[in-house]
Write a protein that holds these residues in place. Structure first.
Motif, PDB file in Angstrom:
ATOM      1  N   ALA A  40       0.483  -1.272   0.251  1.00 33.20           N
ATOM      2  CA  ALA A  40      -0.018   0.050  -0.314  1.00 33.20           C
ATOM      3  C   ALA A  40       0.940   1.279   0.453  1.00 33.20           C
ATOM      4  O   ALA A  40       0.551   2.513  -0.632  1.00 33.20           O
ATOM      5  CB  ALA A  40      -1.206  -0.242   1.029  1.00 33.20           C
ATOM      6  N   GLU A  41       1.609   1.224   1.155  1.00 33.32           N
ATOM      7  CA  GLU A  41       3.063   2.349   1.053  1.00 33.32           C
ATOM      8  C   GLU A  41       3.562   2.645  -0.906  1.00 33.32           C
ATOM      9  O   GLU A  41       3.777   3.804  -1.170  1.00 33.32           O
ATOM     10  CB  GLU A  41       3.939   2.322   1.832  1.00 33.32           C
ATOM     11  N   PHE A  42       3.735   1.669  -1.350  1.00 30.22           N
ATOM     12  CA  PHE A  42       4.210   1.584  -2.670  1.00 30.22           C
ATOM     13  C   PHE A  42       3.421   1.951  -3.529  1.00 30.22           C
ATOM     14  O   PHE A  42       3.850   2.471  -4.055  1.00 30.22           O
ATOM     15  CB  PHE A  42       5.331   0.287  -3.348  1.00 30.22           C
ATOM     16  N   LYS A  43       2.221   1.297  -3.827  1.00 23.66           N
ATOM     17  CA  LYS A  43       1.275   2.225  -4.348  1.00 23.66           C
ATOM     18  C   LYS A  43       1.230   3.641  -4.096  1.00 23.66           C
ATOM     19  O   LYS A  43       0.560   4.298  -4.721  1.00 23.66           O
ATOM     20  CB  LYS A  43      -0.169   1.752  -4.169  1.00 23.66           C
ATOM     21  N   GLN A  44       1.084   3.802  -3.062  1.00 22.52           N
ATOM     22  CA  GLN A  44       0.504   5.219  -2.764  1.00 22.52           C
ATOM     23  C   GLN A  44       2.134   6.823  -3.275  1.00 22.52           C
ATOM     24  O   GLN A  44       1.675   7.678  -3.988  1.00 22.52           O
ATOM     25  CB  GLN A  44       0.723   5.813  -0.935  1.00 22.52           C
ATOM     26  N   LYS A  45       3.403   6.240  -3.089  1.00 23.56           N
ATOM     27  CA  LYS A  45       4.002   6.824  -2.915  1.00 23.56           C
ATOM     28  C   LYS A  45       4.438   6.367  -5.182  1.00 23.56           C
ATOM     29  O   LYS A  45       3.847   7.952  -5.764  1.00 23.56           O
ATOM     30  CB  LYS A  45       5.549   6.172  -2.826  1.00 23.56           C
ATOM     31  N   SER A  46       4.452   5.937  -5.544  1.00 21.22           N
ATOM     32  CA  SER A  46       4.128   5.890  -7.255  1.00 21.22           C
ATOM     33  C   SER A  46       3.085   6.113  -7.795  1.00 21.22           C
ATOM     34  O   SER A  46       3.631   6.984  -8.888  1.00 21.22           O
ATOM     35  CB  SER A  46       3.873   4.162  -7.425  1.00 21.22           C
ATOM     36  N   ILE A  47       1.939   6.501  -7.097  1.00 24.68           N
ATOM     37  CA  ILE A  47       0.415   7.310  -7.565  1.00 24.68           C
ATOM     38  C   ILE A  47       1.403   8.883  -7.103  1.00 24.68           C
ATOM     39  O   ILE A  47       0.843   9.974  -8.417  1.00 24.68           O
ATOM     40  CB  ILE A  47      -0.168   7.026  -6.415  1.00 24.68           C
ATOM     41  N   GLY A  48       1.878   9.089  -6.216  1.00 24.42           N
ATOM     42  CA  GLY A  48       2.278  10.602  -6.235  1.00 24.42           C
ATOM     43  C   GLY A  48       3.165  10.734  -6.982  1.00 24.42           C
ATOM     44  O   GLY A  48       2.819  12.365  -7.683  1.00 24.42           O
ATOM     45  N   GLU A  49       4.124  10.449  -7.643  1.00 24.87           N
ATOM     46  CA  GLU A  49       4.907  10.329  -8.331  1.00 24.87           C
ATOM     47  C   GLU A  49       4.760  10.406  -9.833  1.00 24.87           C
ATOM     48  O   GLU A  49       5.139  10.720 -11.350  1.00 24.87           O
ATOM     49  CB  GLU A  49       6.036   9.297  -8.179  1.00 24.87           C
ATOM     50  N   LEU A  50       3.552   9.139 -10.042  1.00 25.83           N
ATOM     51  CA  LEU A  50       3.477   9.506 -11.428  1.00 25.83           C
ATOM     52  C   LEU A  50       2.011  11.440 -11.766  1.00 25.83           C
ATOM     53  O   LEU A  50       2.350  11.582 -12.586  1.00 25.83           O
ATOM     54  CB  LEU A  50       1.625   8.545 -11.871  1.00 25.83           C
ATOM     55  N   ASP A  51       1.635  11.208 -10.617  1.00 25.52           N
ATOM     56  CA  ASP A  51       0.299  13.032 -10.433  1.00 25.52           C
ATOM     57  C   ASP A  51       1.710  14.299 -10.727  1.00 25.52           C
ATOM     58  O   ASP A  51       1.513  14.715 -11.953  1.00 25.52           O
ATOM     59  CB  ASP A  51       0.320  12.424  -9.386  1.00 25.52           C
ATOM     60  N   LYS A  52       3.200  14.100 -10.201  1.00 26.87           N
ATOM     61  CA  LYS A  52       4.252  15.256 -10.947  1.00 26.87           C
ATOM     62  C   LYS A  52       4.193  15.429 -12.573  1.00 26.87           C
ATOM     63  O   LYS A  52       4.428  16.349 -12.722  1.00 26.87           O
ATOM     64  CB  LYS A  52       5.157  14.872  -9.595  1.00 26.87           C
ATOM     65  N   LYS A  53       4.766  13.966 -12.418  1.00 27.44           N
ATOM     66  CA  LYS A  53       5.091  14.163 -13.708  1.00 27.44           C
ATOM     67  C   LYS A  53       4.026  14.201 -14.653  1.00 27.44           C
ATOM     68  O   LYS A  53       4.416  14.863 -15.866  1.00 27.44           O
ATOM     69  CB  LYS A  53       5.855  12.027 -14.159  1.00 27.44           C
ATOM     70  N   THR A  54       3.169  14.048 -14.421  1.00 25.38           N
ATOM     71  CA  THR A  54       2.090  14.562 -15.303  1.00 25.38           C
ATOM     72  C   THR A  54       1.896  16.033 -15.129  1.00 25.38           C
ATOM     73  O   THR A  54       1.596  16.545 -16.210  1.00 25.38           O
ATOM     74  CB  THR A  54       0.247  13.294 -14.687  1.00 25.38           C
ATOM     75  N   GLU A  55       2.349  16.433 -13.890  1.00 33.37           N
ATOM     76  CA  GLU A  55       2.195  17.995 -14.139  1.00 33.37           C
ATOM     77  C   GLU A  55       2.985  18.726 -14.959  1.00 33.37           C
ATOM     78  O   GLU A  55       2.806  19.635 -15.765  1.00 33.37           O
ATOM     79  CB  GLU A  55       1.997  18.465 -12.160  1.00 33.37           C
ATOM     80  N   GLU A  56       4.326  18.166 -14.415  1.00 34.93           N
ATOM     81  CA  GLU A  56       5.225  18.451 -15.848  1.00 34.93           C
ATOM     82  C   GLU A  56       4.799  18.005 -17.095  1.00 34.93           C
ATOM     83  O   GLU A  56       5.469  18.927 -17.835  1.00 34.93           O
ATOM     84  CB  GLU A  56       6.717  18.113 -15.027  1.00 34.93           C
ATOM     85  N   LEU A  57       4.431  17.175 -17.525  1.00 36.30           N
ATOM     86  CA  LEU A  57       4.271  17.062 -18.545  1.00 36.30           C
ATOM     87  C   LEU A  57       2.997  18.087 -19.409  1.00 36.30           C
ATOM     88  O   LEU A  57       2.938  18.915 -20.490  1.00 36.30           O
ATOM     89  CB  LEU A  57       3.334  15.955 -19.074  1.00 36.30           C
ATOM     90  N   LEU A  58       2.449  18.348 -18.219  1.00 34.24           N
ATOM     91  CA  LEU A  58       1.050  19.629 -19.181  1.00 34.24           C
ATOM     92  C   LEU A  58       1.841  20.616 -19.138  1.00 34.24           C
ATOM     93  O   LEU A  58       1.599  21.682 -19.950  1.00 34.24           O
ATOM     94  CB  LEU A  58       0.425  19.695 -18.041  1.00 34.24           C
ATOM     95  N   GLU A  59       2.709  21.565 -18.555  1.00 36.84           N
ATOM     96  CA  GLU A  59       3.549  22.399 -18.345  1.00 36.84           C
ATOM     97  C   GLU A  59       4.728  22.380 -19.297  1.00 36.84           C
ATOM     98  O   GLU A  59       4.566  23.575 -19.900  1.00 36.84           O
ATOM     99  CB  GLU A  59       4.543  22.459 -16.926  1.00 36.84           C
ATOM    100  N   PHE A  60       4.950  21.445 -19.817  1.00 38.42           N
ATOM    101  CA  PHE A  60       5.984  21.337 -20.821  1.00 38.42           C
ATOM    102  C   PHE A  60       5.053  21.390 -22.206  1.00 38.42           C
ATOM    103  O   PHE A  60       5.455  21.742 -23.404  1.00 38.42           O
ATOM    104  CB  PHE A  60       6.562  20.020 -20.727  1.00 38.42           C
ATOM    105  N   LYS A  61       4.342  20.736 -22.028  1.00 31.02           N
ATOM    106  CA  LYS A  61       2.826  20.714 -23.402  1.00 31.02           C
ATOM    107  C   LYS A  61       2.593  22.496 -23.756  1.00 31.02           C
ATOM    108  O   LYS A  61       3.328  22.898 -24.872  1.00 31.02           O
ATOM    109  CB  LYS A  61       1.314  20.212 -23.208  1.00 31.02           C
ATOM    110  N   GLU A  62       2.385  23.130 -22.487  1.00 34.05           N
ATOM    111  CA  GLU A  62       1.913  24.278 -22.791  1.00 34.05           C
ATOM    112  C   GLU A  62       3.229  25.371 -23.005  1.00 34.05           C
ATOM    113  O   GLU A  62       3.015  25.949 -23.950  1.00 34.05           O
ATOM    114  CB  GLU A  62       1.393  25.212 -21.559  1.00 34.05           C
TER     115      GLU A  62
END
Length: 58
Positions: free
Chosen positions: A9-31
């Motif tokens: 559960a800890e690993f899943k939560q950490k992974s989801i947080g990292e994916l969220d961060k990457k998604t935000e970075e991709l949106l900023e890069f796209k802009e």
């Protein structure tokens, strides 16, 4: 077995947080890329501006 479930559960939560961060970075890069694309189109529409930019680069 409880420890394994907790760590999973800890690993899943950490992974989801990292994916969220990457998604935000991709949106900023796209802009940024979209803005650069729009500016490029405007430069090509204005030949005088295009020449001025080329002369300033050289």
């Amino acid at each position: 077995m409880k420890i394994f479930a907790e760590k999973l559960a800890e690993f899943k939560q950490k992974s989801i947080g990292e994916l969220d961060k990457k998604t935000e970075e991709l949106l900023e890069f796209k802009e940024i890329v979209d803005t650069m694309s729009e500016l490029s189109k405007k430069i090509h529409l204005l030949p005088g501006l295009q020449k001025a930019l080329i002369l300033n680069i050289e």
